[in-house]
Design an enzyme around this catalytic site. Structure first.
Site, PDB file in Angstrom:
ATOM      1  N   HIS A 226       2.023 -13.960  25.827  1.00  0.00           N
ATOM      2  CA  HIS A 226       2.135 -13.370  24.487  1.00  0.00           C
ATOM      3  C   HIS A 226       2.881 -14.257  23.484  1.00  0.00           C
ATOM      4  CE1 HIS A 226       5.892 -12.717  26.450  1.00  0.00           C
ATOM      5  NE2 HIS A 226       6.441 -12.328  25.324  1.00  0.00           N
ATOM      6  N   ASP A 227       3.386 -15.403  23.942  1.00  0.00           N
ATOM      7  CA  ASP A 227       4.125 -16.303  23.044  1.00  0.00           C
ATOM      8  C   ASP A 227       3.336 -17.554  22.681  1.00  0.00           C
ATOM      9  OD1 ASP A 227       6.413 -14.723  23.110  1.00  0.00           O
ATOM     10  OD2 ASP A 227       7.270 -15.806  24.817  1.00  0.00           O
TER      11      ASP A 227
ATOM     12  N   ASP B 171      13.322 -12.439  31.198  1.00  0.00           N
ATOM     13  CA  ASP B 171      13.237 -13.096  29.891  1.00  0.00           C
ATOM     14  C   ASP B 171      14.352 -14.134  29.709  1.00  0.00           C
ATOM     15  OD1 ASP B 171      11.787 -12.796  27.215  1.00  0.00           O
ATOM     16  OD2 ASP B 171      13.856 -12.516  26.541  1.00  0.00           O
TER      17      ASP B 171
ATOM     18  N   GLU C 237      11.602 -16.573  33.245  1.00  0.00           N
ATOM     19  CA  GLU C 237      11.150 -17.403  32.128  1.00  0.00           C
ATOM     20  C   GLU C 237      12.303 -18.347  31.826  1.00  0.00           C
ATOM     21  OE1 GLU C 237       9.658 -17.144  27.493  1.00  0.00           O
ATOM     22  OE2 GLU C 237      11.470 -16.163  28.183  1.00  0.00           O
TER      23      GLU C 237
HETATM   24  O1  TEU Z   1      10.577 -16.004  24.841  1.00  0.00           O
HETATM   25  C1  TEU Z   1      11.503 -17.013  24.808  1.00  0.00           C
HETATM   26  C2  TEU Z   1      11.143 -18.303  24.188  1.00  0.00           C
HETATM   27  O2  TEU Z   1      11.927 -19.212  24.223  1.00  0.00           O
HETATM   28  C3  TEU Z   1       9.903 -18.579  23.507  1.00  0.00           C
HETATM   29  O3  TEU Z   1       8.832 -18.959  24.147  1.00  0.00           O
HETATM   30  C4  TEU Z   1       9.821 -17.792  22.266  1.00  0.00           C
HETATM   31  O4  TEU Z   1       8.594 -17.172  22.175  1.00  0.00           O
HETATM   32  C5  TEU Z   1       9.966 -18.607  21.047  1.00  0.00           C
HETATM   33  O5  TEU Z   1       8.711 -19.022  20.716  1.00  0.00           O
HETATM   34  C6  TEU Z   1      10.889 -19.757  21.089  1.00  0.00           C
HETATM   35  O6  TEU Z   1      10.611 -20.628  20.060  1.00  0.00           O
HETATM   36  C7  TEU Z   1      10.962 -14.742  25.279  1.00  0.00           C
HETATM   37  C8  TEU Z   1       9.859 -13.745  25.062  1.00  0.00           C
HETATM   38  O7  TEU Z   1       8.745 -14.099  25.830  1.00  0.00           O
HETATM   39  C9  TEU Z   1       9.568 -13.662  23.595  1.00  0.00           C
HETATM   40  O8  TEU Z   1       8.473 -12.858  23.306  1.00  0.00           O
HETATM   41  C10 TEU Z   1      10.805 -13.139  22.925  1.00  0.00           C
HETATM   42  O9  TEU Z   1      10.640 -13.153  21.538  1.00  0.00           O
HETATM   43  C11 TEU Z   1      12.043 -13.950  23.286  1.00  0.00           C
HETATM   44  O10 TEU Z   1      12.138 -14.265  24.664  1.00  0.00           O
HETATM   45  C12 TEU Z   1      13.292 -13.168  22.959  1.00  0.00           C
HETATM   46  O11 TEU Z   1      13.444 -12.094  23.830  1.00  0.00           O
END
Ligand code: TEU
Ligand code: CA
Length: 544
Positions: A323-324, A201, A254
């Site tokens: 999921h984002d 992450d 990521e």
């Molecule tokens: O996501 C990190 C991230 O930067 C994004 O895509 C996030 O969803 C957000 O929209 C930024 O604007 C990761 C995970 O995938 C996400 O689900 C978490 O909420 C985040 O890290 C924190 O752990």
């Protein structure tokens, strides 16, 4: 680094556990639910599952705020059940990838509690600073549109802790070698159980070089102090050499705000850091400055972006959903009436690009964005924060809501649609998040009964991708990026395949440029025509 090419030969399916399958009626998907669907997944042909966090968590950010890294949250089941899941998956030739969230913990993690209780050792696990003349320690921004500094230990305190995400996600202090030791230990715990890798992450932001003020930016003030720092590279090398390599495990990082140069540094084999990364640029081809302002997706912009990344990296992770992200097919302007066709085209595209394909639950039946009515139906903390921020900027209510509805991460998090029974067969109780209103027609059972179903095509493309060495290993060469048609070659030892995608809801003549390719390997239409690409048609072609 992964043993041989483990990470290159696999098709990965991401599961968002709370939305997959509920077996005890509490409205939350669970491990038993996942076990009950392993045959379904094996049949689809995937060979790796990545689980979004299953660890103990107060769920401020649905598990991305971890309270105990070596546990399974009781809402999902027990550690014994997890071990059983691992074994059952293995029997079916499916490896498990865990989510490793090490930029931050939950504020309910033992470490943070002990820090609050005044234990010096644990204070040093986090980033705690005094305010400056009654002001915050610096001017940084926050990913969730809130203030990144919160009072450490009550309102009267003159100290703050840093959190780049929610207030309940304090950032770890990666300058402290003890944090590194803890994380090594956590990783080994899961590797000993037999997991095959980690999805890391926001891994390129973990090491903060300094806490100086940042250059004011509409996107995220302060990021120059923590994006892909040398400290981060060094940590990745240590984890790779000391922890991952001995187990032959792989990583996919990521990585936020990376350009191709930063990306190359992270996955250069000689540097021994990460095996692959998720970049974001192609997910931003329909946005204006920040992701909450979306315009209509221009296919050509998407094609050019994909080509750029395909040409720039030797190997990468390829994805269109997670999921984002709002569901991808919902981003096409002329999707109306072509849901199934667009989903099949995405299957063709994902399985023929160079890199490891990552698909997301529900993508295989063409799930779409959700018909949320208002904010009360949305759970995601980010959506609520952004709505609040927009309000403070005096953006009118109707625009604010439209923005959230279109961009909310909850669009991808609605329960998996299994059949047309109540709650889409996901739960007998009340689902934790609304089920998409289209579940009566869009569901696994209906799709599998439909001779024109989407999942069968995904299955076919997954099999093709796994069995064809040109699709697995061939080099990518771009061929055509027109307003509607994307065509590219995969080339291996003089053998070539041509992948063709019509990214619009209109029929178009087969472009001149690809006319020499007259041997059809597969089309997403059963009644395809030689000289015309039908709406959202996908084709794979050979020469001669
Ligand atoms: O996501 C990190 C991230 O930067 C994004 O895509 C996030 O969803 C957000 O929209 C930024 O604007 C990761 C995970 O995938 C996400 O689900 C978490 O909420 C985040 O890290 C924190 O752990
Ligand atoms: Ca449950």
């Amino acid at each position: 680094m992964a043993a041989a090419n483990l990470h290159k030969d696999t098709v990965v399916y991401q599961i968002y556990p709370r939305s997959y399958m509920d077996t005890n009626g509490d409205g939350i998907g669970d491990i038993q639910g996942i076990i009950s669907k392993l045959d379904y997944l094996a049949d689809l042909g995937i060979n790796t599952i990545w689980f979004s966090p299953l660890y103990k968590s107060p769920d401020d950010d649905n598990g991305y705020d971890i309270a105990d890294y070596k546990s399974i949250d009781p809402k999902f089941g027990t550690m014994e059940e997890f071990d059983c899941l691992l074994a059952e998956a293995k029997k079916r030739g499916i490896g498990i990838v865990m989510d490793l969230v090490i930029n931050h913990t939950s504020d309910e993690h033992e470490w943070f509690k002990r820090a609050l209780a005044g234990e010096e050792k644990y204070r040093n696990y986090y980033i705690i600073r005094k305010g400056k003349n009654g002001r915050l320690p610096n001017n940084w921004g926050n990913f969730f549109a809130e203030c990144p500094w919160s009072k450490f230990g009550g309102e009267d305190s003159d100290e703050y802790y840093l959190h780049l995400f929610s207030k309940k996600q304090p950032d770890l202090n990666w300058h402290n070698p003890d944090v590194l030791e803890e994380v090594k230990d956590i990783m080994r715990f899961w590797l000993e159980k037999g997991v095959v890798g980690f999805r890391c992450d926001v891994i390129n932001i973990i090491y903060k070089d300094s806490l100086e003020n940042g250059k004011p930016s509409p996107i995220l003030t302060g990021m120059e102090h923590y994006l892909s720092t040398e400290g981060c590279h060094k940590i990745l090398r240590t984890l790779h050499d000391e922890v991952l390599e001995p187990y032959g495990a792989f990583t996919v990082g990521e990585t936020v705000f990376v350009d191709v140069f930063k990306a190359r540094d992270l996955i250069d084999e000689k540097r021994r850091e990460l095996d692959m990364i998720f970049y974001f640029e192609h997910m931003e081809t329909d946005q204006v400055i920040v992701k909450w302002f979306k315009t209509q997706l221009k296919p050509q912009k998407l094609m050019k972006c994909l080509t750029k990344w395909q040409h720039s990296l030797d190997w990468c992770a390829v994805y269109f959903e997670n999921h984002d992200q709002p569901r991808f097919i919902s981003r096409f302007i002329d999707i109306k009436g072509y849901r199934k066709e667009a989903s099949k085209m995405m299957a063709g595209l994902l399985m023929t690009l160079c890199g490891t394909p990552f698909m997301y639950e529900g993508q295989e039946i063409g799930m779409t964005n959700c018909d949320f009515k208002d904010l009360t139906e949305v759970m995601d903390i980010e959506s609520h924060n952004v709505y609040k921020m927009a309000k403070s900027l005096h953006i009118p209510e109707n625009i604010r809501w439209k923005m959230i509805k279109r961009t909310s991460r909850d669009n991808a998090r609605t329960p998996m649609q299994w059949d047309s029974s109540e709650n889409a067969g996901f739960t007998t109780g009340t689902p934790w998040l609304k089920v998409n209103g289209n579940y009566k027609t869009v569901n696994v059972a209906a799709d599998m009964a439909d001779p024109d179903g989407v999942r069968a095509f995904w299955k076919q493309m997954i099999a093709m991708r796994k069995n064809d060495e040109i699709l697995r290993e061939g080099q990518f060469r771009s061929c055509l990026e027109s307003k509607s048609v994307y065509a590219f070659k995969r080339v291996l030892n003089g053998k070539e395949l041509l992948s063709v995608c019509n990214m619009t809801g209109k029929s178009v003549p087969v472009p001149e440029k690809i006319k020499g390719w007259d041997n059809m390997v597969i089309s997403s239409y059963k009644d395809c025509e030689k000289d015309v690409l039908k709406p959202f048609e996908f084709r794979l072609m050979k020469r001669g």
